[in-house]
Scaffold this motif. Structure first.
Motif, short mmCIF file in Angstrom:
data_model
loop_
_atom_site.label_atom_id
_atom_site.label_comp_id
_atom_site.label_asym_id
_atom_site.label_seq_id
_atom_site.Cartn_x
_atom_site.Cartn_y
_atom_site.Cartn_z
N GLN A 58 22.64 -5.54 34.84
CA GLN A 58 21.90 -6.80 34.90
C GLN A 58 21.36 -7.03 36.31
OE1 GLN A 58 24.27 -10.14 33.54
NE2 GLN A 58 23.11 -11.51 34.88
N THR A 82 17.43 -7.38 37.39
CA THR A 82 17.05 -8.57 38.16
C THR A 82 16.41 -8.18 39.48
OG1 THR A 82 18.98 -9.70 37.24
CG2 THR A 82 17.89 -10.74 39.11
N TYR A 87 19.45 -13.88 45.03
CA TYR A 87 20.01 -13.14 43.92
C TYR A 87 20.89 -11.99 44.42
CZ TYR A 87 16.93 -15.77 40.92
OH TYR A 87 16.32 -16.78 40.25
#
Lengths: 227, 227
Positions: A120, A124, A134
DNA sequence: ACTACGCTAATTGTCGACAATGTTGTTGTT
DNA sequence: AACAACAACATTGTCGACAATTAGCGTAGT
């Protein structure tokens, strides 16, 4: 001895709430590093009595965000190269140990979940190229899970409760974003593989290298900014 | 970031004094492991208000002697094989690191003093053969100095403030005396030599072994007593 | 002009009481 | 008889005020 540590319990009391707020304010720099802390002022600002505030201050001292002197008051910690070095020295050793223990104790299901988390992060990353938030959140999340995987309550407490916010403070206030993003992901992947192979020794080594690299990166950025 | 840590400052406030008393009581077992702590009762017993008492409890939680649950109260920690294992796992790594750093950072004068301390221990040992109190105090004192020699404030804080009393609690309540005394002195000597030679890697290794041996010794004594 | 002293003011430490939450014993129902 | 809901109790969390200590500042003295 509970493995579930305080930071994960949702804020119940007023002291818990104000703790989170002040923690954030200090980490973010809204309350300047090195500045003096006035109990009456903060009590008024957060609209509560000094009793829960002092409880919060005690916990802030516990995670090294403030320093108290009896009968004299509390100050927000000052960031220093020396302090950063000490902090990362410790993290290198401790998270290395966490990795070794994680390789021994993590359940297969946890490893699978962690792999999912990394995938993930990769997707991202591709989308949000360069956005540091992030990256930081993802990085901390990865480390977080590995630490929890060690199943050592004391280790978990030290890394996730006592040093976690200080690490974040250094990162945030030194403006960590840098081009280390993609390399960090690769290193995470390698660490995870070592854990999945139950190779504690390798996982230890890789994590220590990973943190050492991160430290050098911060140091470089620190001398660019000027001592 | 001050290297001088809280435990070394003399007790000034009422909270400090009662902290020391309760700490001693818990370590010694006067307040039974696992027993519930009543704030009103302790306040009456030590003849002070609940405010400084709660301050003391907060610090006791910090050094893992009690566990608090919001709105429910505090309990003295329960000793367990699992807990002891976790604790010594951590000590092995942390004091190993402390040794390595001490080999790098200790002043020659400090090393000389430490050598003097060891000589003193040896002569004391010859006189007081078998008396565990001296052994324990001496052992802890040696470790204490090495840790301080690391010059890493966070490391010092964790080992001397947060884990120190818990280690003592395990030792006292499991009745550590054993025949390990003389061997421990030899090991201390070897560690000191490595530090004096500025051989951090060896000092690290020797300290880890020293603590591992100590752990095995306690474990053995623990199964003799019965699980 | 600089230092030492004392005073004032502000801050921290402590106290006792009140409010909110958990716990326990009881009672009523199934 | 066992379980659930309720009520009374005890304990923890929070509040505002007071006491003790410290820091800052002005003054006096050298």
């Amino acid at each position: 001895m509970s493995v579930q540590h305080p930071s994960l319990r949702s804020p119940i009391t007023a002291a818990d709430r104000v703790l989170l707020e002040i923690q954030r304010a200090i980490v973010q720099g809204d309350i300047a590093a090195g500045s003096k802390i006035s109990e009456p002022e903060l009590a008024k600002r957060f609209d509560l009595s000094r009793a829960p505030l002092r409880e919060a201050l005690a916990r802030l001292e516990r995670c090294h965000l403030i320093e108290r002197i009896p009968n004299a008051g509390a100050r927000v910690v000052k960031l220093s190269t020396q302090g950063l070095l000490s902090l990362y020295q410790l993290r290198e050793t401790l998270e290395g140990l966490a990795c070794r223990l994680a390789a021994e104790h993590m359940a297969d299901s946890e490893i699978t979940e962690l792999r999912g988390l990394l995938d993930q992060h990769l997707s991202t990353q591709r989308v949000r190229e360069g956005e540091s938030y992030y990256q930081e959140a993802g990085d901390l999340d990865f480390h977080y899970r590995v630490i929890l995987g060690s199943k050592n309550a004391y280790l978990i407490n030290i890394l996730c409760d006592e040093l976690y916010y200080l690490v974040r403070m250094y990162r945030v206030q030194l403006g960590m974003n840098g081009p280390r993003v993609s390399r960090a992901f690769d290193e995470h992947k390698a660490i995870l593989n070592a854990i999945a192979n139950r190779d504690g020794e390798l996982a230890d080594l890789l994590m220590r290298r990973h943190i050492a690299a991160s430290r050098r990166n911060i140091e470089k950025q620190l001398e660019q900014t000027g001592t």
